[in-house]
Design an enzyme around this catalytic site. Structure first.
Site, PDB file in Angstrom:
ATOM      1  N   LYS A 132       0.691  -1.302  -0.074  1.00 36.59           N
ATOM      2  CA  LYS A 132       0.109   0.002  -0.018  1.00 36.59           C
ATOM      3  C   LYS A 132       0.838   1.345  -0.152  1.00 36.59           C
ATOM      4  CE  LYS A 132      -2.371  -0.858   3.859  1.00 36.59           C
ATOM      5  NZ  LYS A 132      -1.644  -2.160   4.306  1.00 36.59           N
ATOM      6  N   ARG A 150      -9.582   1.590   8.801  1.00 37.06           N
ATOM      7  CA  ARG A 150      -9.541  -0.014   8.747  1.00 37.06           C
ATOM      8  C   ARG A 150     -10.389  -0.730   9.583  1.00 37.06           C
ATOM      9  NH1 ARG A 150      -3.867   0.250   8.597  1.00 37.06           N
ATOM     10  NH2 ARG A 150      -2.540  -1.702   9.298  1.00 37.06           N
ATOM     11  N   ARG A 188      11.476  -7.240   4.764  1.00 36.59           N
ATOM     12  CA  ARG A 188      11.287  -5.565   4.620  1.00 36.59           C
ATOM     13  C   ARG A 188      12.322  -4.869   5.488  1.00 36.59           C
ATOM     14  NH1 ARG A 188       5.204  -3.305   4.498  1.00 36.59           N
ATOM     15  NH2 ARG A 188       4.962  -3.813   6.663  1.00 36.59           N
ATOM     16  N   ARG A 210      11.029  -2.589  10.737  1.00 29.66           N
ATOM     17  CA  ARG A 210      10.028  -2.245  11.835  1.00 29.66           C
ATOM     18  C   ARG A 210       9.770  -3.223  12.867  1.00 29.66           C
ATOM     19  NH1 ARG A 210       4.787  -0.738   8.365  1.00 29.66           N
ATOM     20  NH2 ARG A 210       3.516  -1.801  10.064  1.00 29.66           N
ATOM     21  N   ARG A 237      -1.175  -9.226  13.189  1.00 33.32           N
ATOM     22  CA  ARG A 237      -1.419  -8.034  12.368  1.00 33.32           C
ATOM     23  C   ARG A 237      -2.486  -8.740  10.953  1.00 33.32           C
ATOM     24  NH1 ARG A 237       3.952  -5.983  10.462  1.00 33.32           N
ATOM     25  NH2 ARG A 237       2.817  -4.718   8.888  1.00 33.32           N
TER      26      ARG A 237
HETATM   27  P1  ADP Z   1       0.517  -2.400   7.877  1.00 35.75           P
HETATM   28  O1  ADP Z   1      -0.414  -2.064   6.935  1.00 35.75           O
HETATM   29  O2  ADP Z   1       1.753  -2.820   7.333  1.00 35.75           O
HETATM   30  O3  ADP Z   1       0.123  -2.977   9.122  1.00 35.75           O
HETATM   31  P2  ADP Z   1       0.400   0.252   8.930  1.00 35.75           P
HETATM   32  O4  ADP Z   1       1.724   1.278   9.045  1.00 35.75           O
HETATM   33  O5  ADP Z   1      -0.602   0.595   8.138  1.00 35.75           O
HETATM   34  O6  ADP Z   1       0.995  -1.200   8.661  1.00 35.75           O
HETATM   35  O7  ADP Z   1       0.118   0.210  10.679  1.00 35.75           O
HETATM   36  C1  ADP Z   1       0.696  -0.308  11.707  1.00 35.75           C
HETATM   37  C2  ADP Z   1      -0.155  -0.366  13.034  1.00 35.75           C
HETATM   38  O8  ADP Z   1      -0.629   1.128  13.097  1.00 35.75           O
HETATM   39  C3  ADP Z   1      -1.361  -1.241  12.883  1.00 35.75           C
HETATM   40  O9  ADP Z   1      -0.929  -2.461  13.300  1.00 35.75           O
HETATM   41  C4  ADP Z   1      -2.071  -0.506  14.069  1.00 35.75           C
HETATM   42  O10 ADP Z   1      -1.715  -0.805  15.251  1.00 35.75           O
HETATM   43  C5  ADP Z   1      -1.886   0.936  13.754  1.00 35.75           C
HETATM   44  N1  ADP Z   1      -2.811   1.460  12.901  1.00 35.75           N
HETATM   45  C6  ADP Z   1      -2.624   2.382  11.615  1.00 35.75           C
HETATM   46  N2  ADP Z   1      -3.649   2.810  10.957  1.00 35.75           N
HETATM   47  C7  ADP Z   1      -4.704   2.215  11.845  1.00 35.75           C
HETATM   48  C8  ADP Z   1      -6.007   2.485  11.800  1.00 35.75           C
HETATM   49  N3  ADP Z   1      -6.569   3.030  10.786  1.00 35.75           N
HETATM   50  N4  ADP Z   1      -6.725   2.270  12.708  1.00 35.75           N
HETATM   51  C9  ADP Z   1      -6.382   1.516  14.098  1.00 35.75           C
HETATM   52  N5  ADP Z   1      -4.899   1.221  14.146  1.00 35.75           N
HETATM   53  C10 ADP Z   1      -4.032   1.612  13.090  1.00 35.75           C
END
Ligand code: ADP
Ligand code: ZN
Length: 219
Positions: A13, A88, A127, A162, A173
């Site tokens: 993404k 999300r 990654r 990360r 996740r």
């Molecule tokens: P990825 O899609 O690779 O899991 P992100 O960087 O989008 O990684 O998100 C990392 C973390 O940040 C998620 O596992 C969650 O804990 C938090 N997070 C990100 N976006 C949201 C969201 N829209 N709602 C709730 N938690 C979020």
């Protein structure tokens, strides 16, 4: 223009959003990046969300919505935005809908990236990300390694993994994604906004190709 990036962790993404941001001249906003920056800056928000990111759980809806809506009102997003990682949950999607309506805006397209699960896990463990906050280029130790180990090709920054890209957290996740986020696909499909597309090494369809197709689609 308002674009939403949907898809499991590790589908790309952020990479696709980065290409689209350049091509379309609009800013990409990543909810995960906002939370990670707050954690590294040790702000109140950072202290509050740290435990959720560490375990791979979602940050509670009310807090997430508050943070993103405040960001969406900033002037650099006037021309448009690519939202990477938000919404999300169905509740977040509904709240975003209301917020945009109140501000006289609407979603242009939802780009849903689809990758086989085995490929996702392989991609995430390999990654590495540039630690320079202005760069954040993503490398893959197997598919797209840097020229010099541990160093970003673009800016010379140090590459880091990360914390939640460790194998123990990835499964959690992914579970969170399939149970809490995947239902949004239907929400947007019913509104006629969903564009689902494969992104996978197996069929040699990667981020640049996907981004190109999206740009075409928006013409
Ligand atoms: P990825 O899609 O690779 O899991 P992100 O960087 O989008 O990684 O998100 C990392 C973390 O940040 C998620 O596992 C969650 O804990 C938090 N997070 C990100 N976006 C949201 C969201 N829209 N709602 C709730 N938690 C979020
Ligand atoms: Zn870099």
């Amino acid at each position: 223009m308002i674009l939403i990036m949907l898809g499991a962790p590790g589908t790309g993404k952020g990479t696709v959003a980065g290409i689209l941001s350049k091509e379309l001249g609009i800013v990409s906003v990543s909810s995960g990046d906002i939370f990670r920056k707050a954690i590294s800056d040790k702000t109140e928000l950072g202290k509050e969300v740290e435990k959720y990111l560490a375990s791979g759980a979602l940050v509670p809806d009310e807090l997430t919505i508050k943070v993103i809506e405040a960001r969406l009102l900033e002037p650099d997003l006037e021309k448009g935005v690519i939202l990477d990682g938000f919404p999300r949950t169905t509740h977040q999607a509904e709240e975003l809908e209301k917020f945009l309506k109140d501000n006289g805006k609407s979603i242009t397209k939802v780009i849903n990236l689809v990758t086989p699960k085995e490929e996702i896990v392989e991609r995430i463990v390999n990654r590495r990300i540039c630690s320079n906050q202005n760069c954040k280029t993503v490398f893959n130790m197997k598919l797209n390694p840097p020229k010099v180990e541990g160093i970003c090709d673009k800016c010379g920054g140090e590459l880091i993994q990360r914390k939640d890209d460790k194998e123990e957290v990835i499964n959690s996740r992914l579970d969170t994604y399939y149970t809490e986020t995947a239902p949004i696909e239907k929400f947007y499909e019913e509104k006629g906004l969903l564009y689902s597309t494969q992104i996978s090494e197996k069929i040699n369809r990667l981020a640049d190709k996907v981004a190109k197709d999206v740009v075409e689609l928006l013409k």
